[in-house]
Design a protein around this motif. Structure first.
Motif, PDB file in Angstrom:
ATOM      1  N   GLY A   1       0.815  -1.217   0.000  1.00 17.49           N
ATOM      2  CA  GLY A   1       0.000   0.000   0.000  1.00 17.49           C
ATOM      3  C   GLY A   1       0.842   1.256   0.000  1.00 17.49           C
ATOM      4  N   LYS A   2       0.160   2.366  -0.206  1.00 18.29           N
ATOM      5  CA  LYS A   2       0.826   3.659  -0.269  1.00 18.29           C
ATOM      6  C   LYS A   2       1.063   4.200   1.136  1.00 18.29           C
ATOM      7  CE  LYS A   2       0.502   8.162  -2.554  1.00 18.29           C
ATOM      8  NZ  LYS A   2      -0.334   9.035  -3.435  1.00 18.29           N
ATOM      9  N   ILE A   3       2.294   4.566   1.441  1.00 15.32           N
ATOM     10  CA  ILE A   3       2.671   5.090   2.750  1.00 15.32           C
ATOM     11  C   ILE A   3       3.191   6.511   2.576  1.00 15.32           C
ATOM     12  CG2 ILE A   3       4.172   4.799   4.758  1.00 15.32           C
ATOM     13  CD1 ILE A   3       4.210   1.820   4.174  1.00 15.32           C
ATOM     14  N   ARG A   4       2.729   7.408   3.422  1.00 13.53           N
ATOM     15  CA  ARG A   4       3.120   8.809   3.308  1.00 13.53           C
ATOM     16  C   ARG A   4       4.597   8.994   3.694  1.00 13.53           C
ATOM     17  NH1 ARG A   4       0.753  13.992   6.704  1.00 13.53           N
ATOM     18  NH2 ARG A   4       1.492  15.613   5.279  1.00 13.53           N
ATOM     19  N   PRO A   5       5.380   9.657   2.843  1.00 20.27           N
ATOM     20  CA  PRO A   5       6.785   9.913   3.191  1.00 20.27           C
ATOM     21  C   PRO A   5       6.902  10.866   4.382  1.00 20.27           C
ATOM     22  CG  PRO A   5       6.379  10.225   0.835  1.00 20.27           C
ATOM     23  CD  PRO A   5       5.043  10.120   1.490  1.00 20.27           C
ATOM     24  N   VAL A   6       8.031  10.780   5.051  1.00 19.23           N
ATOM     25  CA  VAL A   6       8.354  11.663   6.167  1.00 19.23           C
ATOM     26  C   VAL A   6       9.462  12.607   5.723  1.00 19.23           C
ATOM     27  CG1 VAL A   6       9.178  11.771   8.544  1.00 19.23           C
ATOM     28  CG2 VAL A   6       7.754   9.856   7.807  1.00 19.23           C
ATOM     29  N   HIS A   7       9.326  13.878   6.076  1.00 27.81           N
ATOM     30  CA  HIS A   7      10.384  14.852   5.774  1.00 27.81           C
ATOM     31  C   HIS A   7      11.174  15.078   7.060  1.00 27.81           C
ATOM     32  CE1 HIS A   7      11.526  19.105   4.148  1.00 27.81           C
ATOM     33  NE2 HIS A   7      12.545  18.272   4.209  1.00 27.81           N
ATOM     34  N   ILE A   8      12.418  14.606   7.089  1.00 29.32           N
ATOM     35  CA  ILE A   8      13.243  14.698   8.295  1.00 29.32           C
ATOM     36  C   ILE A   8      14.420  15.643   8.042  1.00 29.32           C
ATOM     37  CG2 ILE A   8      14.682  13.426   9.936  1.00 29.32           C
ATOM     38  CD1 ILE A   8      12.936  11.034   9.583  1.00 29.32           C
ATOM     39  N   ILE A   9      14.647  16.527   9.005  1.00 32.25           N
ATOM     40  CA  ILE A   9      15.748  17.486   8.921  1.00 32.25           C
ATOM     41  C   ILE A   9      16.649  17.288  10.135  1.00 32.25           C
ATOM     42  CG2 ILE A   9      16.400  19.911   8.749  1.00 32.25           C
ATOM     43  CD1 ILE A   9      13.554  20.473   7.742  1.00 32.25           C
ATOM     44  N   ASP A  10      17.914  16.954   9.886  1.00 31.69           N
ATOM     45  CA  ASP A  10      18.920  16.769  10.938  1.00 31.69           C
ATOM     46  C   ASP A  10      19.716  18.070  11.049  1.00 31.69           C
ATOM     47  OD1 ASP A  10      21.117  16.035  12.488  1.00 31.69           O
ATOM     48  OD2 ASP A  10      22.107  15.005  10.815  1.00 31.69           O
ATOM     49  N   VAL A  11      19.480  18.820  12.135  1.00 31.17           N
ATOM     50  CA  VAL A  11      20.117  20.121  12.328  1.00 31.17           C
ATOM     51  C   VAL A  11      21.450  19.945  13.050  1.00 31.17           C
ATOM     52  CG1 VAL A  11      19.853  22.447  13.296  1.00 31.17           C
ATOM     53  CG2 VAL A  11      17.843  21.196  12.467  1.00 31.17           C
ATOM     54  N   PRO A  12      22.551  20.499  12.520  1.00 31.47           N
ATOM     55  CA  PRO A  12      23.860  20.368  13.187  1.00 31.47           C
ATOM     56  C   PRO A  12      23.808  20.849  14.625  1.00 31.47           C
ATOM     57  CG  PRO A  12      24.120  21.302  10.991  1.00 31.47           C
ATOM     58  CD  PRO A  12      22.644  21.250  11.258  1.00 31.47           C
ATOM     59  N   GLY A  13      24.547  20.167  15.500  1.00 34.78           N
ATOM     60  CA  GLY A  13      24.481  20.477  16.926  1.00 34.78           C
ATOM     61  C   GLY A  13      25.482  21.495  17.409  1.00 34.78           C
ATOM     62  N   HIS A  14      26.418  21.902  16.556  1.00 33.64           N
ATOM     63  CA  HIS A  14      27.403  22.892  16.990  1.00 33.64           C
ATOM     64  C   HIS A  14      26.711  24.200  17.352  1.00 33.64           C
ATOM     65  CE1 HIS A  14      30.849  25.625  16.931  1.00 33.64           C
ATOM     66  NE2 HIS A  14      31.623  24.551  17.024  1.00 33.64           N
ATOM     67  N   SER A  15      27.167  24.837  18.412  1.00 39.10           N
ATOM     68  CA  SER A  15      26.491  26.031  18.923  1.00 39.10           C
ATOM     69  C   SER A  15      26.391  27.145  17.888  1.00 39.10           C
ATOM     70  CB  SER A  15      27.223  26.552  20.167  1.00 39.10           C
ATOM     71  OG  SER A  15      28.587  26.828  19.871  1.00 39.10           O
ATOM     72  N   ARG A  16      27.377  27.258  17.004  1.00 40.31           N
ATOM     73  CA  ARG A  16      27.347  28.311  15.993  1.00 40.31           C
ATOM     74  C   ARG A  16      26.322  28.028  14.887  1.00 40.31           C
ATOM     75  NH1 ARG A  16      33.802  29.589  14.949  1.00 40.31           N
ATOM     76  NH2 ARG A  16      34.286  30.293  17.077  1.00 40.31           N
ATOM     77  N   LEU A  17      25.962  26.754  14.741  1.00 35.80           N
ATOM     78  CA  LEU A  17      25.052  26.363  13.665  1.00 35.80           C
ATOM     79  C   LEU A  17      23.608  26.187  14.146  1.00 35.80           C
ATOM     80  CD1 LEU A  17      27.361  23.741  11.926  1.00 35.80           C
ATOM     81  CD2 LEU A  17      27.033  26.131  11.295  1.00 35.80           C
TER      82      LEU A  17
END
Length: 300
Positions: free
Chosen positions: A146-162
């Motif tokens: 069956g059709k499964i809805r995709p997930v949009h995942i964003i991995d944000v860098p953990g460095h304090s400046r970023l």
């Protein structure tokens, strides 16, 4: 005689140009007259229809005025409910499918990202300096029928400046996964709590009540701390931060909302949005609790 012939030739050329100009203007005028005549015919043909529409509107108005007030109320209620249902369907279809991964550098966010996408560690991923972003069906669901809805995942860098990049993605998030290192939580607990505190006091998170899952990563290791221990340590550190920031002047802090209940020790259940805690292991692919959180907020 030669100059006279040249003059006569020039006059003939000028006459031809004048005649062509007059011919073009006449043709343009004729075309405009034809269009004007056609437009008059269309307007004339529409007049009976406009008259009929006015009659229908008048008849409808008379019928509405003759109906009992109760029936009018019922009709209006049906119209309102139908409109509400249609708007609900539209809203449901356009609901966000974005999950944001946040946490300190080295907590294992990027490995978790690739486990969710590919079911691998992506050759021992190193610390990210740019966000990892993608829309995909979770690897564990890739073979489901069956059709499964995709997930949009964003991995944000953990460095304090970023970390300011996080603010770019929060408005579109339907869930936040905050990853902590279950092995090294004690030396990094203060820094993790500060980052988490900043997230939980952001107006975007509070007003939209974005749910947060705290993931204790690397729990496959024998020396890893339990999720209950980590929860208590984070709550203690957040409580200290709350006291410190409450005593500071408004000019010294950037908190958009406050946390906790005055006079009580802080616990995550006091947050404006739902905060839960789970265990995972990016290296060994133990991500079922993370996937459960994702599917609670991104429907298949």
């Amino acid at each position: 005689m030669a100059p006279l012939i040249a003059k006569n030739g020039s006059d003939k050329s000028r006459d031809l140009k004048e005649k062509k100009k007059i011919s073009d203007e006449s043709l343009y005028t004729e075309l405009m007259d034809q269009w004007a005549h056609q437009l008059d015919q269309w307007v004339h043909q529409l007049e009976p229809w406009m008259h009929q529409v006015k009659q229908w509107i008048h008849q409808l108005d008379q019928q509405i005025r003759q109906q009992p007030a109760e029936q009018l109320y019922v009709a209006l209620a049906v119209l309102f409910l139908t409109s509400f249902f249609l708007l609900f369907r539209v809203f449901k279809r356009t609901r966000s499918n974005t999950i944001v991964l946040a946490g300190l550098s080295g907590s294992g966010k990027t490995i978790l990202f690739y486990q969710l996408r590919e079911g691998t560690t992506h050759q021992g991923t190193v610390t990210s300096i740019e966000p990892n972003e993608g829309s995909f069906v979770l690897h564990s669901e890739s073979e489901k029928p069956g059709k499964i809805r995709p997930v949009h995942i964003i991995d944000v860098p953990g460095h304090s400046r970023l970390r300011p990049k996080l603010d770019e993605f929060l408005p579109q998030a339907c869930g936040i996964i905050f990853v902590v290192d279950a092995l090294d939580i004690l030396p990094n607990c203060r820094a993790a709590a500060e980052y988490l505190y900043d997230i939980l006091t952001k107006a975007t998170v509070v007003k939209r009540k974005i749910p947060v899952l705290i993931v204790c990563n690397k729990t496959d290791k024998v020396s890893a701390h339990s999720k209950d221990f980590i929860r208590k340590q984070l709550e203690k550190e957040v409580d200290k931060l709350r006291a410190t920031r409450t005593g500071a002047s408004a000019a010294d802090i950037a908190d958009e909302f406050t946390l906790g209940v005055s006079g009580e020790a802080f616990v995550f259940s006091q947050c404006h949005n739902k905060v839960t805690i789970a265990e995972a292991s990016g290296l060994t692919g133990v991500t079922s609790q993370v996937e459960q959180f994702i599917r609670e907020h991104v429907r298949p």
